[in-house]
Enzyme design. Structure first.
Site, PDB file in Angstrom:
ATOM      1  N   ASP A 215      78.938  19.311  15.888  1.00 52.54           N
ATOM      2  CA  ASP A 215      80.433  19.222  16.753  1.00 52.54           C
ATOM      3  C   ASP A 215      81.880  19.358  15.646  1.00 52.54           C
ATOM      4  O   ASP A 215      82.435  20.297  15.476  1.00 52.54           O
ATOM      5  CB  ASP A 215      80.727  18.723  18.238  1.00 52.54           C
TER       6      ASP A 215
ATOM      7  N   CYS B  24      73.842  13.283  17.950  1.00 50.04           N
ATOM      8  CA  CYS B  24      75.111  14.347  18.505  1.00 50.04           C
ATOM      9  C   CYS B  24      75.263  14.644  19.674  1.00 50.04           C
ATOM     10  O   CYS B  24      74.161  14.655  20.479  1.00 50.04           O
ATOM     11  CB  CYS B  24      75.230  15.221  17.253  1.00 50.04           C
ATOM     12  N   ASP B  25      75.908  15.242  20.241  1.00 51.83           N
ATOM     13  CA  ASP B  25      76.374  16.375  21.337  1.00 51.83           C
ATOM     14  C   ASP B  25      74.814  16.851  21.808  1.00 51.83           C
ATOM     15  O   ASP B  25      75.347  16.221  23.406  1.00 51.83           O
ATOM     16  CB  ASP B  25      77.614  16.856  21.111  1.00 51.83           C
ATOM     17  N   LYS B  26      75.034  17.793  21.731  1.00 48.29           N
ATOM     18  CA  LYS B  26      74.283  18.637  22.738  1.00 48.29           C
ATOM     19  C   LYS B  26      72.125  18.346  22.193  1.00 48.29           C
ATOM     20  O   LYS B  26      71.788  18.984  23.300  1.00 48.29           O
ATOM     21  CB  LYS B  26      74.346  19.932  21.818  1.00 48.29           C
TER      22      LYS B  26
ATOM     23  N   CYS C 136      79.582   9.727  15.277  1.00 52.07           N
ATOM     24  CA  CYS C 136      80.948   9.291  15.298  1.00 52.07           C
ATOM     25  C   CYS C 136      81.036   8.461  16.159  1.00 52.07           C
ATOM     26  O   CYS C 136      80.612   8.132  17.769  1.00 52.07           O
ATOM     27  CB  CYS C 136      82.356  10.944  15.611  1.00 52.07           C
TER      28      CYS C 136
ATOM     29  N   GLU D 230      84.406  23.241  22.608  1.00 52.06           N
ATOM     30  CA  GLU D 230      86.029  22.014  21.841  1.00 52.06           C
ATOM     31  C   GLU D 230      87.196  22.337  22.156  1.00 52.06           C
ATOM     32  O   GLU D 230      87.065  22.882  20.479  1.00 52.06           O
ATOM     33  CB  GLU D 230      85.108  20.747  21.364  1.00 52.06           C
TER      34      GLU D 230
ATOM     35  N   SER E 152      86.485  17.234  22.746  1.00 47.18           N
ATOM     36  CA  SER E 152      85.668  16.747  22.522  1.00 47.18           C
ATOM     37  C   SER E 152      85.491  15.282  23.125  1.00 47.18           C
ATOM     38  O   SER E 152      86.748  14.494  23.736  1.00 47.18           O
ATOM     39  CB  SER E 152      86.230  16.642  20.627  1.00 47.18           C
TER      40      SER E 152
END
Length: 552
Positions: free
Chosen positions: A78, A119-121, A192, A442, A468
């Site tokens: 992202d 990570c995000d997805k 992150c 985002e 985000s």
């Protein structure tokens, strides 16, 4: 065993020949076949080390009497995808990931699987697949990145850079200072370092019962994570032996617990999309009304960046997610009927450490008696909108100002960086929803620019897109219905007064019903931005943000 369908009997001699071409022996083929689903890539810092995790998982599976076989899926970073066309593919990738795991595991009839996302997805995509497949499953993520260090010893992270861009633009920071942060804010591999989306979902995987304690918080670079991965491999063999499947763990009991802990640590607003979609796949759907109820029931006892100065490693140092689970559980706020991969919720609570009082507060000394995420409703968002209220200044919990409307993120960023946003305004970014974007981009670049330019306590931002997990301030997203579906956000005009009251849970467009009806009569649905490829298919099939933005 499920895998007998590809390896047992005379008719499967051709299949065994192919498996032996992989190097498998008869002895290995006699054991359960376990998928090791790894999303390792060289482009995503949260994924670059995942082969080490996969190798450790394989060792654990072998110690537990199974035969591991690694398969792959995709990922989108992202942070790298932010603020350009690439971000349209991030949320879209969640569905592709779920589909690809389903295809790989069903196509080869694995008996069990260990999911290695980061990570995000990728994490929610794999969890959605786990619910569909409903075989014994354990998740072990790549773990969080360590925080960087600023000039004065303060912790820094990726968001430091996004804020710095706004500060340089406003003349509050030099380009040389920004370059220093560029080289120091993301010092290791891992997801992150704040309570951003990836780490939020990594932590919630523990609460859903499908990951071992420590999964969400042990830093990526610690050897402890390698040991955790080996235990995950051993654990999945134990689940297989006892016939404990994914839906024995992820169900209405654990989903509710996940929502409660999410509110307690003030996770990314994206978790509301992801847990809602996961619950749909698990057959126990939840609504925005359910989220609003959980917010009212749950105290906010943790504030990790962006809601505060601390990072995931600080939470890990005081017991990790277990410290939060223990505090909530001892106060009767969690469902004891939930089962985890390592025992019952009641057993977990009994083993949890006491809170330290600083990183994780007591319920009695909570930052707020309501959760870190809030649902807003009103004539501007009849179905729902969401905000990370734990990261909003007290000065902006209520705000009334004139709308400054933009038809895309790019338009808004151009105006923000050009100094065209005035204190008191409400920035409205529309046609960035799940279908209208498509992909519900985002908005970390505009939100951080507003913050970095010193406008976070005078300007609000509203969008049918999303934010985000690093976003802070009065930023309200997921406005539903979205503009592309003809939602009221499509009817806002420059200068319209908008009133926001986070404590009351309201978001209102101060325009009469008669005027809105006249505007609606003039409104025309925009043409699709993409007519072929994955984004065109996604735009046609995706549900609204308040439903979880899954594909219908």
């Amino acid at each position: 065993m499920r895998s007998d369908s590809i390896k047992k009997g005379l008719a499967r001699a051709p299949h065994r020949s192919l498996l032996k071409a992989d190097g498998f022996t008869d002895e290995e083929l006699a054991q359960p076949l376990v998928a090791v689903v790894c999303s390792q890539t060289d482009i995503i810092p949260g994924h670059m080390h995942l082969q080490n995790i996969a190798d450790a998982v394989k060792a654990g599976i072998r110690m537990g009497g199974g035969t591991p076989a690694q398969v792959s899926t995709i990922g989108v970073c992202d942070g790298i995808a932010m603020n350009h066309a690439g971000m349209r593919y991030s949320l879209t990738s969640r569905e592709v990931i779920a589909d690809s795991v389903e295809c790989a595991v069903q196509g080869h009839q694995f008996d069990a699987m260990v999911l290695i996302p980061s990570c995000d997805k990728v994490v929610p995509g794999m969890l959605m697949a786990a619910c569909r497949l409903n075989i014994p499953t354990v998740v072990v993520t790549g773990g969080p990145m360590l925080a960087g260090r600023g000039h004065h010893g303060e912790e820094t992270d990726l968001n430091t850079l996004f804020d710095a861009v706004g500060a340089v633009t406003a003349g509050k920071m030099t380009e040389e200072e920004c370059a220093w942060y560029e080289n120091t804010a993301c010092p290791t591999c891992g997801s992150c370092s704040g309570m951003f989306t990836a780490n939020s979902i990594g932590c919630l995987s523990e609460v859903l019962g499908i990951a071992l304690p420590g999964n969400g918080t042990i830093p990526a670079v610690y050897s402890e994570r390698i040991r955790l991965a080996k235990h995950a491999g051993m654990k999945v063999m134990e689940l297989l032996e006892n016939n404990v499947t994914a839906l024995d763990l992820i169900n209405e009991h654990s989903i509710k617990n996940g929502m409660m802990v999410d509110m307690a640590f003030g996770g990314s607003t994206n978790t509301m999309l992801h847990l809602t979609a996961i619950a749909h796949e698990a057959g126990c759907p939840i609504t925005m009304a359910d989220w609003a109820d959980v917010c009212k029931e749950t105290p906010n006892i943790v504030r990790i960046a962006p809601a505060g100065p601390l990072h995931i490693q600080d939470l890990n140092d005081v017991g990790g997610v277990s410290a939060i689970v223990g505090e909530l559980g001892r106060h009767g706020l969690l469902d004891d009927e939930a089962l985890t991969c390592h025992g019952t919720m009641a057993e977990w609570v009994a083993s949890c450490p006491a809170v330290d009082g600083k990183v994780v507060r007591t319920v009695e000394n909570a930052y707020s008696q309501q959760g870190g995420l809030a649902v807003l409703r009103g004539n501007l968002a009849p179905d729902a909108a969401v905000v990370k209220q734990s990261a909003v200044s007290d000065k902006m919990r209520t705000h009334r100002g004139p709308a400054h409307v933009f038809e895309s993120e790019e338009e808004a960023c151009e105006a923000i960086f050009a100094g065209k946003i005035e204190p008191g305004e409400v920035v409205v970014i529309r046609y960035e929803g799940p279908a209208g974007g498509p992909g519900m981009r985002e908005m970390l670049t505009p939100t951080s620019a507003i913050y970095g330019m010193g406008l976070a306590e005078s300007v609000a931002l509203i969008t049918d897109g999303r934010f985000s997990g690093a976003t802070k301030g009065p930023c309200i997203g997921h406005v539903s219905p979205e503009a592309a579906a003809g939602g009221p956000i499509a009817l806002v005009e420059d200068g319209d007064m908008i009133s926001i009251d986070i404590d009351a849970g309201t978001i209102e467009l101060e325009v009469s019903d008669e005027e809105l009806a006249a505007r609606r009569a003039r409104w025309t649905k925009p043409a699709p931005k993409y007519t072929k490829g994955v984004l065109a298919r996604y735009a046609k099939l995706v549900t609204s943000a308040d439903k979880g933005a899954y594909l219908s």
